[in-house]
Design an enzyme around this catalytic site. Structure first.
Site, PDB file in Angstrom:
ATOM      1  CE  LYS A 115     100.177 158.685  31.628  1.00  0.00           C
ATOM      2  NZ  LYS A 115      99.518 157.568  30.931  1.00  0.00           N
ATOM      3  CE  LYS A 197      91.585 160.396  39.838  1.00  0.00           C
ATOM      4  NZ  LYS A 197      91.532 160.497  38.384  1.00  0.00           N
ATOM      5  CE  LYS A 200      95.211 152.689  37.690  1.00  0.00           C
ATOM      6  NZ  LYS A 200      94.664 151.826  36.672  1.00  0.00           N
TER       7      LYS A 200
END
Ligand code: TRP
Length: 334
Positions: A115, A197, A200
């Site tokens: 991140k 994967k 969202k």
């Protein structure tokens, strides 16, 4: 243990729109194991502000996510469903646990490194101590089990280390949580890139099925899904696209991959994709209908939120008071 049942805690962030991957991989599973445990399912909105959010959007998404928990089948009379930010104990315990967590430990967290690389302009202290807040979430309710995906395992390990360290100094204060193992949810990959994967935050909306997608959109996305060149519906490593579609089909219908191969023996990809699309619609449509009903019933939802927040406050305060006393904070005068 609470009322003779083990305590289960889990949470999801209200960032991005929930996908079929979130549903089949986590939420559906939460519903199926809810009866066995005393459960706390939180909308972890405090975690979300570790990256910059639009306030109105965050508020709307948090409400949507909480409503989805219920629409997916979690009974709010039996499961404690609440917003993390409504229960101040999370922040209070997180502060204390910060003082029992080493910089070196947090520096090793792979999600932090990822991140930080992604949000290089906003590497804030909250992003760094994110796992400590997560530890507080879990330990606050003396949780026995935590269903988490593989990407959160490192955070759960850290939670156990922090709890053991604290217990080592002050005696048995925290229950040491374990990862929920058992029936694991299906791992759903992107429809456009089966090596990734389903997410969202995917920039390509055709890669993900969102829980709120209407039937036409769902079917269209499956028609466009990336498949392979073999031309037959076979469950194998060499056909990751078809394999993913079979996984989705099985998760929605309860069939096995072998049954699915037989069902579509001699038929082409077109037929199969159509069937997967319809299977997904038949799972999501009832959920969307319940969501629409719940959304209309503001008083009911607000009442549930109020009652569950109180419940969460009650149990979290029990742990918090104990911890505050252990570390030497003055007693409260009543
Ligand atoms: N960090 C988790 C995620 O992004 C969400 C989360 C926050 C969580 N606190 C938790 C999950 C406690 C399980 C238990 O997926």
């Amino acid at each position: 243990m609470l009322d003779g049942k083990k305590v289960l805690f889990s949470g999801m962030q209200a960032t991005g729109n929930l996908t079929l991957g979130n549903y089949l991989g986590a939420l559906k599973n939460w519903v199926s194991i809810a009866e066995e445990y005393e459960t706390f399912y939180s909308v972890v909105d405090m975690h979300s502000i570790t990256v910059r959010q639009d306030p109105a959007e965050l508020r709307r998404r948090a409400r949507t996510l909480l409503t989805l928990y219920i629409a997916a089948g979690l009974d709010p009379e039996k499961n404690c469903i609440y917003y993390q930010s409504h229960v101040s104990g999370h922040a209070e315990l997180a502060w204390i646990l910060n003082c029992f967590t080493y910089m070196g430990e947090l520096n090793r967290m792979t999600q932090f490194k990822d991140k930080a690389a992604k949000h290089a302009d906003n590497i804030n202290a909250g992003l760094f101590t994110y796992p400590v807040l997560m530890a507080a979430d879990i330990l606050l309710y003396q949780s026995d089990v935590v269903p988490v995906g593989i990407d959160q395992m490192q955070h759960l390990e850290l939670t156990r280390d922090i709890a053991q360290r604290f217990n080592g100094i002050y005696g048995d204060v925290f229950t040491i949580p374990e990862a929920y193992i058992g029936k694991v949810g299906a791992k759903i990959m992107s429809l456009q890139d089966p090596a990734k994967k389903m997410s969202k935050s995917d920039e390509n909306p055709n890669g993900s099925i969102y829980l709120m997608d209407d039937p036409d959109t769902i079917v269209r996305k499956f028609k466009r899904a990336v498949t392979d060149s073999e031309g037959c519906v076979r469950y194998s490593q060499e056909q990751p696209g078809i394999r993913n579609l079979i996984d989705i089909y099985c998760a929605c219908t309860g069939k096995t991959p072998a049954e699915t191969e037989r069902e579509f023996d001699g038929r082409g990809y077109g037929d199969f994709k159509m069937a997967v699309g319809e299977a997904v619609v038949s799972v999501l449509k009832p959920l969307q209908d319940r969501f629409a009903d719940l959304s209309k019933n503001k008083d009911y939802l607000d009442g549930m939120i109020r009652a569950n927040t109180e419940k969460a406050q009650y149990y979290s305060n029990k742990t918090l008071r104990k911890v505050q006393k252990k570390v030497g904070f003055p007693e409260r005068i009543r």
